[in-house]
Design a protein around this motif. Sequence first.
Motif, short mmCIF file in Angstrom:
data_model
loop_
_atom_site.label_atom_id
_atom_site.label_comp_id
_atom_site.label_asym_id
_atom_site.label_seq_id
_atom_site.Cartn_x
_atom_site.Cartn_y
_atom_site.Cartn_z
N PHE A 1 23.06 -13.72 150.20
CA PHE A 1 22.00 -13.58 151.20
C PHE A 1 21.04 -12.45 150.79
O PHE A 1 19.83 -12.60 150.82
N VAL A 2 21.63 -11.31 150.41
CA VAL A 2 20.84 -10.15 150.03
C VAL A 2 19.93 -10.47 148.84
O VAL A 2 18.78 -10.04 148.79
N ALA A 3 20.44 -11.25 147.91
CA ALA A 3 19.71 -11.54 146.67
C ALA A 3 18.40 -12.30 146.90
O ALA A 3 17.48 -12.18 146.09
N VAL A 4 18.29 -13.05 147.98
CA VAL A 4 17.08 -13.85 148.20
C VAL A 4 16.03 -13.12 149.03
O VAL A 4 14.91 -13.61 149.17
N LEU A 5 16.39 -11.96 149.56
CA LEU A 5 15.47 -11.23 150.43
C LEU A 5 14.56 -10.30 149.64
O LEU A 5 14.94 -9.79 148.58
#
Length: 173
Positions: free
Chosen positions: A102-106
């Motif tokens: 999730f963090v990687a796409v933000l």
Amino acid sequence: AVEAELERRFRNRFPADRGRASGVGAVQSILSEASPAVRRTLLAGISRQDPKLATRLTRPSLTFADLPQLADATLRTLCDEADSEILAVALAGAELSYAERFVAVLPRVQAVQLRRDIDTLGPTRLSDVEIAQRELVETAHRLEASGRLEWTAGSSPNHEPTSDARRSFAAAA
């Protein structure tokens, strides 16, 4: 007499109830066989006419474990649509690799904030984590019902997951 005989033959050859799917199950079968683009189009149309039906059609196909398999843009949209507190609590109860997806796409600022929210969460009841995860899935269902949910290549909730994202409820009781 000819009409009656044709009707009799037709009924014998194509019985009304035998082997024929109907209702929500039939529509789910059609959607599961449709291409992603056609599925989105159909679900978007159904959602406009009957949002509750669209939710019923998508509900069984999606779980919390499936979410990392969403396409990057869809995962970003899910993060934007979800309440930030719900997102942090839901991800706090997941494996680190799961949350990192999730963090990687933000964008950087949002990613830093999400990590901070998770790290500063403090003791959390397992039931709160489970509720947050269900709410995150509900948000994904709304995206799916509106035709805005896309999967990464080779994955979908109707097939075997391609990632090993398992919940590991690490939150304190």
